[in-house]
Scaffold this active site. Structure first.
Site, PDB file in Angstrom:
ATOM      1  N   LYS A 196     -15.622   4.358   5.102  1.00 53.33           N
ATOM      2  CA  LYS A 196     -14.494   4.032   5.974  1.00 53.33           C
ATOM      3  C   LYS A 196     -14.528   4.919   7.220  1.00 53.33           C
ATOM      4  O   LYS A 196     -14.797   6.122   7.140  1.00 53.33           O
ATOM      5  CB  LYS A 196     -13.158   4.245   5.238  1.00 53.33           C
ATOM      6  CG  LYS A 196     -12.823   3.146   4.252  1.00 53.33           C
ATOM      7  CD  LYS A 196     -11.379   3.212   3.805  1.00 53.33           C
ATOM      8  CE  LYS A 196     -10.487   2.545   4.822  1.00 53.33           C
ATOM      9  NZ  LYS A 196      -9.101   2.385   4.326  1.00 53.33           N
ATOM     10  N   GLU A 199     -13.495   5.761  -0.526  1.00 53.80           N
ATOM     11  CA  GLU A 199     -14.417   4.833   0.135  1.00 53.80           C
ATOM     12  C   GLU A 199     -15.205   5.585   1.207  1.00 53.80           C
ATOM     13  O   GLU A 199     -14.699   5.855   2.297  1.00 53.80           O
ATOM     14  CB  GLU A 199     -13.636   3.662   0.736  1.00 53.80           C
ATOM     15  CG  GLU A 199     -12.932   2.815  -0.309  1.00 53.80           C
ATOM     16  CD  GLU A 199     -12.036   1.760   0.318  1.00 53.80           C
ATOM     17  OE1 GLU A 199     -12.565   0.710   0.751  1.00 53.80           O
ATOM     18  OE2 GLU A 199     -10.813   1.995   0.379  1.00 53.80           O
ATOM     19  N   GLU A 247      -8.929   9.158   5.281  1.00 50.38           N
ATOM     20  CA  GLU A 247      -9.151   7.723   5.067  1.00 50.38           C
ATOM     21  C   GLU A 247     -10.148   7.456   3.938  1.00 50.38           C
ATOM     22  O   GLU A 247     -10.100   6.418   3.285  1.00 50.38           O
ATOM     23  CB  GLU A 247      -9.656   7.059   6.356  1.00 50.38           C
ATOM     24  CG  GLU A 247      -8.590   6.823   7.393  1.00 50.38           C
ATOM     25  CD  GLU A 247      -7.609   5.726   6.983  1.00 50.38           C
ATOM     26  OE1 GLU A 247      -8.032   4.711   6.418  1.00 50.38           O
ATOM     27  OE2 GLU A 247      -6.400   5.904   7.227  1.00 50.38           O
ATOM     28  N   GLU A 253       0.854  -1.198   0.000  1.00 56.89           N
ATOM     29  CA  GLU A 253       0.000   0.000   0.000  1.00 56.89           C
ATOM     30  C   GLU A 253       0.880   1.234   0.000  1.00 56.89           C
ATOM     31  O   GLU A 253       1.841   1.305   0.770  1.00 56.89           O
ATOM     32  CB  GLU A 253      -0.894   0.075   1.253  1.00 56.89           C
ATOM     33  CG  GLU A 253      -2.055  -0.879   1.304  1.00 56.89           C
ATOM     34  CD  GLU A 253      -2.893  -0.659   2.577  1.00 56.89           C
ATOM     35  OE1 GLU A 253      -2.833   0.447   3.153  1.00 56.89           O
ATOM     36  OE2 GLU A 253      -3.589  -1.605   2.980  1.00 56.89           O
TER      37      GLU A 253
END
Length: 398
Positions: A330, A327, A336, A273
């Site tokens: 999240k 997203e 995030e 990541e």
């Protein structure tokens, strides 16, 4: 005449040996090229898995990592040629460690059942377990890894499906300068036997590395240009006499230094990541669309060079970018939810050279591959057909 025939047989043997090695490489390699992407799905507004497969093929991103083994994704990726690493979520680790039969059932249902049409090339057993807050998971990780490996080995899949687990930088005691990096004392007790097992089965060390987070936590002492791959003085490591012009290389070499200190100098580091947030909270001032574009554009250029790091110049850097989409479900800070290269509707978040969801020549170029694979022929089958034709040609020439 006899010597000519012998010469042809020698050529044929060399030819077959060469291609047998190539086939072995194709089956054992879990990461093709240098660029991959994480397909997180903690959102209620992103495109369907079928559309995502189309998007990634159009972008020519071949390596994809998911955090579970969702069957709708595995089915959507069938016949696409996308190389998929599936995840065994942390919540399964204790059960998988305690019950080898459960690990076998999971592998059969979520991996074997989809091969070979879906190119599942890896299983990530847990994510950021060591250094995390649940010590019971620390205890369970190695047992889960071993039981999952035993399952794929018994099923004859060990040469095709690689077993890994991804670590955060919380496993390190110190990472500046890179040469000083070692594993945290309390982590090392669990890390060492895990690395010994991975060394035996040929697995890499997987690292989640975020210059964005390092800069956000310490903006006073880090030059943002160093974090963004922009022009900078960089840092100098006196112990190794090496210069670093970007932080990601330094983070990777810190992992190599910790591995060497632990006795695993030859183990490869793969970045599972890395990315940069395009929006954040008030205390995340670096989370802007411009910085995210700069980081991801420069990272893509850096990976395309297919070069190593200052400490390991011959070990080509490979990285999975985080992530395909923002997203929206999240938890945590605003950043995030804003790491996506693409918006929920499939359009690009910012321009780093990719196109959004639309028809493209890249799609049509893969349709013939999908059609062939739909008829039951895998890439290995097609390679074998090519070899057979070449062998026939050599015999005809005799």
């Amino acid at each position: 005449m006899k010597s000519r025939r012998c010469h042809h047989h020698q050529l044929l043997f060399t030819f077959l040996l060469f291609f047998s090695q190539k086939i072995e490489l194709l089956t054992a390699e879990a990461f093709t090229g240098t660029y991959g992407i994480n397909y997180g799905r903690i959102a209620d507004n992103i495109p369907s898995p079928d559309e995502v497969a189309t998007l990634l093929r159009a972008a020519k991103i071949r390596n994809v990592r998911i955090y579970d083994a969702d069957h709708s994704v595995l089915e959507a990726f069938s016949g696409t040629g996308l190389q998929l690493v599936v995840g065994l979520p942390n919540g399964y680790l204790k059960d998988m460690s305690a019950n080898a039969s459960h690990a076998m059932s999971w592998v059969k249902e979520n991996v074997q059942a989809f091969l070979p049409k879906t190119s599942i090339c890896g299983i990530a057993v847990g994510n950021e377990v060591l250094g995390g807050g649940d010590n019971e998971l620390w205890e369970a990780l190695l047992g889960a890894v071993k039981n999952v490996y035993k399952a794929i080995n018994k099923l004859g899949l060990a040469d095709a499906v690689q077993i890994t687990t991804a670590h955060s930088q919380a496993v390190f005691a110190n990472s500046y300068p890179p040469s000083s990096c070692i594993f945290e004392e309390n982590v090392a007790h669990y890390m060492k036997p895990l690395l010994e097992f991975f060394s035996q089965i040929g697995s890499p060390f997987c690292l989640n590395a975020y210059p964005f987070l390092a800069y956000t936590y310490n903006p006073e002492n880090i030059d943002i240009n160093y974090a963004l791959f922009e022009k900078t003085n960089g840092i100098y490591d006196m112990k190794t006499d090496l210069h670093y012009d970007n932080m990601l290389d330094a983070q990777i070499d810190a992992a190599y230094a910790a591995l060497e200190d632990a006795g695993f100098k030859k183990m490869e580091v793969i970045v599972t990541e890395t990315g940069w947030a395009s929006r954040g909270d008030d205390n995340e001032a670096a989370a802007t669309a411009n910085n995210a574009r700069t980081y991801n554009y420069n990272l893509r250029k850096r990976l395309a060079k297919k070069k190593g790091t200052p400490l390991r110049p011959r070990m080509v850097v490979k990285a999975y970018i985080f992530a395909v989409f923002n997203e929206n479900l999240k938890p945590g800070p605003t950043s995030e939810r804003n790491f996506g290269l693409f918006k929920p509707d499939g359009s690009i978040s910012y321009d780093i050279g990719f196109h959004g969801l639309k028809s493209s020549s890249a799609d049509s170029s893969l349709l013939s591959l999908k059609a062939v694979q739909a008829q039951g022929l895998s890439k290995s089958d097609m390679l074998i057909l090519t070899i057979s034709a070449a062998v026939s040609f050599l015999f005809l020439k005799q």
